[in-house]
Design an enzyme around this catalytic site. Structure first.
Site, short mmCIF file in Angstrom:
data_model
loop_
_atom_site.label_atom_id
_atom_site.label_comp_id
_atom_site.label_asym_id
_atom_site.label_seq_id
_atom_site.Cartn_x
_atom_site.Cartn_y
_atom_site.Cartn_z
N TYR A 242 -12.25 9.44 12.07
CA TYR A 242 -12.71 8.35 11.19
C TYR A 242 -14.00 8.80 10.54
O TYR A 242 -14.78 9.54 11.17
CB TYR A 242 -12.93 7.05 11.97
N ASP B 52 -6.78 -5.72 14.49
CA ASP B 52 -6.69 -4.27 14.28
C ASP B 52 -6.39 -4.04 12.81
O ASP B 52 -5.24 -3.82 12.41
CB ASP B 52 -5.57 -3.72 15.17
N SER B 53 -7.41 -4.09 11.99
CA SER B 53 -7.18 -4.10 10.54
C SER B 53 -7.53 -2.75 9.90
O SER B 53 -8.20 -1.92 10.51
CB SER B 53 -8.08 -5.16 9.90
N SER B 54 -7.10 -2.61 8.67
CA SER B 54 -7.59 -1.48 7.88
C SER B 54 -8.94 -1.93 7.32
O SER B 54 -9.56 -2.82 7.88
CB SER B 54 -6.58 -1.14 6.78
N ASP B 55 -9.39 -1.31 6.23
CA ASP B 55 -10.75 -1.58 5.77
C ASP B 55 -10.78 -2.70 4.74
O ASP B 55 -9.74 -3.06 4.20
CB ASP B 55 -11.34 -0.28 5.20
N TYR C 42 -9.52 4.64 19.90
CA TYR C 42 -9.56 3.37 19.16
C TYR C 42 -8.68 2.30 19.82
O TYR C 42 -9.12 1.18 20.11
CB TYR C 42 -9.10 3.61 17.72
N GLN C 43 -7.40 2.67 20.12
CA GLN C 43 -6.47 1.65 20.63
C GLN C 43 -6.91 1.13 22.01
O GLN C 43 -6.80 -0.05 22.31
CB GLN C 43 -5.05 2.21 20.74
N GLY D 133 -1.74 -12.54 8.37
CA GLY D 133 -2.43 -13.01 9.58
C GLY D 133 -3.21 -14.29 9.36
O GLY D 133 -3.31 -15.13 10.26
N GLN E 294 0.84 -1.21 0.00
CA GLN E 294 0.00 0.00 0.00
C GLN E 294 0.88 1.26 0.00
O GLN E 294 2.08 1.19 0.31
CB GLN E 294 -0.90 0.01 1.25
N1 LIG Z 1 -4.39 0.83 14.68
C1 LIG Z 1 -4.80 1.99 13.99
C2 LIG Z 1 -6.14 1.96 13.32
C3 LIG Z 1 -6.30 1.02 12.15
N2 LIG Z 1 -7.71 0.74 11.92
C4 LIG Z 1 -8.47 1.76 11.22
C5 LIG Z 1 -9.95 1.64 11.48
C6 LIG Z 1 -10.78 2.63 10.71
C7 LIG Z 1 -10.49 2.57 9.23
N3 LIG Z 1 -11.22 3.55 8.47
C8 LIG Z 1 -12.56 3.87 8.92
C9 LIG Z 1 -13.56 3.25 7.99
C10 LIG Z 1 -14.95 3.75 8.21
N4 LIG Z 1 -15.65 2.95 9.15
C11 LIG Z 1 -9.02 2.68 8.96
C12 LIG Z 1 -8.19 1.71 9.75
#
Ligand SMILES: NCCCN[C@H]1CC[C@H](NCCCN)CC1
EC number: 2.5.1.16
Length: 289
Positions: free
Chosen positions: A226, A157-160, A62-63, A139, A32
Site C-alpha cells: 500500500y 473494508d472499503s477502497s479509497d 490488512y485482513q 452498504g 470500476q
Molecule cells: N480487502 C482488501 C483491501 C481493500 N482496502 C484497500 C485499502 C488500501 C487502499 N489503498 C491505499 C490508500 C493509501 N492509504 C486500497 C483498498
C-alpha cells in the site's frame, strides 16, 4: 512482461511498482475497472481502478488486523456486518471467531466477488462459511434498512474515497453504522495513511467523535504494497459497555488450537496493543480534534 505502477492523484509524486509476470484478468464492472495479474514476487495481485487492493503475499496484515482489532476488543461477538470486503478475506478472518453466529456482508460490485473466487481461492474461502449471507448492493442502503442495534461489530473494508467508496467516509454513513450497532458495539474502518492523508484522517476523527459516544481510536499496520507501506483503521464504539481497544478482552492467538489448519500469519495480542501507538505528528493531529 513489464511493471505495474500505482499512479494516483491520491498520492501525488510517488508510485509503488510491482513486476508483472502475466495479466490474468481485465474487466470493467458497473462500478470500476478490475484487473488481476501474477506478480514476480508478491503472488497474485488485485487492482481496482488502478489501485492495489491486495496481494497474496501481504494481504494477511490488512485482513487480520481490520478484523481482529475490533472482534478481540469485545467479549463474545455474535452478529457481524462487513461493508465492502468483496474479496472474502475479512470473512475468512471473522470466521475464526467461534462466538460469531451470523456474518452479513454487503459488497457493491459482484465482479470483485466473482474474480476473487476465481483467482484468489485462499482469500475467497471466507464466502464458504455457513454463517455468511452475501448481499450485492450499496452498504449505505443496507445499513439504513438494518434494524437498530442489530450488530455487535461492523467492519468497513472499503477502497479509497475516490470512486464507489466515497460515501463510506462521510458522516451520514457513520451515523447509520452507529444506529445499526448495539450499545457498546464496535466499528472498524479502513482509514488511510498518516503519511499521505492526515487531513482526511482528521476529518474522519471529527465525524467519529461526534457520532460514536464510546471510544474513538486510530490504529495502523504495515502493508508493504500500500502507498507509504502502511494503512490505518478507525476503531469506534457506541455509548454503552465501555470498550478499551488497546487491551484485547477476547484473545485469538496465533497458535490457537482451532486455527491449526491455517494459523494467523500476522495478528497477535502484542501487535494488537502496539497498533494504537502513533508517531508524535499523528498523535498531536488526532488528539487535537
Ligand atoms: N480487502 C482488501 C483491501 C481493500 N482496502 C484497500 C485499502 C488500501 C487502499 N489503498 C491505499 C490508500 C493509501 N492509504 C486500497 C483498498
Amino acid at each position: 512482461p513489464g511493471w505495474f505502477s500505482e499512479i494516483s492523484p491520491m498520492w501525488p509524486g510517488e508510485a509503488h511498482s510491482l513486476k508483472v509476470e502475466k495479466i490474468l484478468f481485465q474487466g470493467k464492472s458497473d462500478y470500476q475497472d478490475v484487473m488481476v495479474f501474477q506478480s514476480a514476487t508478491y503472488g497474485k495481485v488485485l487492482i481496482l481502478d488502478g489501485v492495489i487492493q491486495l496481494t497474496e503475499r501481504d494481504e494477511c496484515a490488512y485482513q487480520e488486523m481490520i478484523t481482529h482489532l475490533p472482534l478481540c476488543s469485545i467479549p463474545n461477538p455474535k452478529k457481524v456486518l462487513v461493508i465492502g470486503g468483496g474479496d472474502g478475506g475479512v470473512l475468512r478472518e471473522v470466521a475464526r471467531h467461534s462466538s460469531v453466529e451470523k456474518i452479513d456482508i454487503c459488497e457493491i460490485d459482484k465482479m470483485v466477488v466473482d474474480v476473487s473466487k476465481e483467482y484468489f481461492p485462499d482469500i475467497a474461502v471466507g464466502f464458504a462459511d455457513p454463517r455468511v449471507t452475501l448481499n450485492i448492493g450499496d452498504g449505505v442502503a443496507f445499513l439504513k434498512a438494518a434494524p437498530e442495534g442489530t450488530y455487535d461489530a461492523v467492519i468497513v473494508d472499503s477502497s479509497d474515497p475516490i470512486g464507489p467508496a466515497q460515501e463510506l467516509f462521510e458522516k451520514p454513513f457513520f451515523e447509520s453504522v452507529a444506529r445499526a450497532l448495539r450499545p457498546g458495539g464496535v466499528v472498524c474502518t479502513q482509514a488511510e495513511s498518516i503519511w499521505l492523508h492526515m487531513h482526511i484522517i482528521e476529518d474522519i476523527v471529527v465525524n467519529c467523535r461526534q457520532v460514536f459516544k464510546g471510544s474513538v481510536n486510530y490504529a495502523w499496520t504495515t502493508v508493504p504494497t500500500y502507498p507509504s507501506g502502511m494503512i490505518g483503521f478507525m476503531l469506534c464504539s457506541t455509548e454503552g459497555p465501555s470498550v478499551d481497544f488497546k487491551h484485547p478482552v477476547n484473545p485469538i492467538d496465533e497458535n490457537d488450537s482451532q486455527q491449526a489448519a491455517r494459523p494467523l500469519k500476522f495478528y497477535n495480542r502484542e501487535i494488537h496493543s502496539a497498533a494504537f501507538c502513533l508517531p508524535s505528528f499523528a498523535k498531536r493531529a488526532i488528539a487535537s480534534k
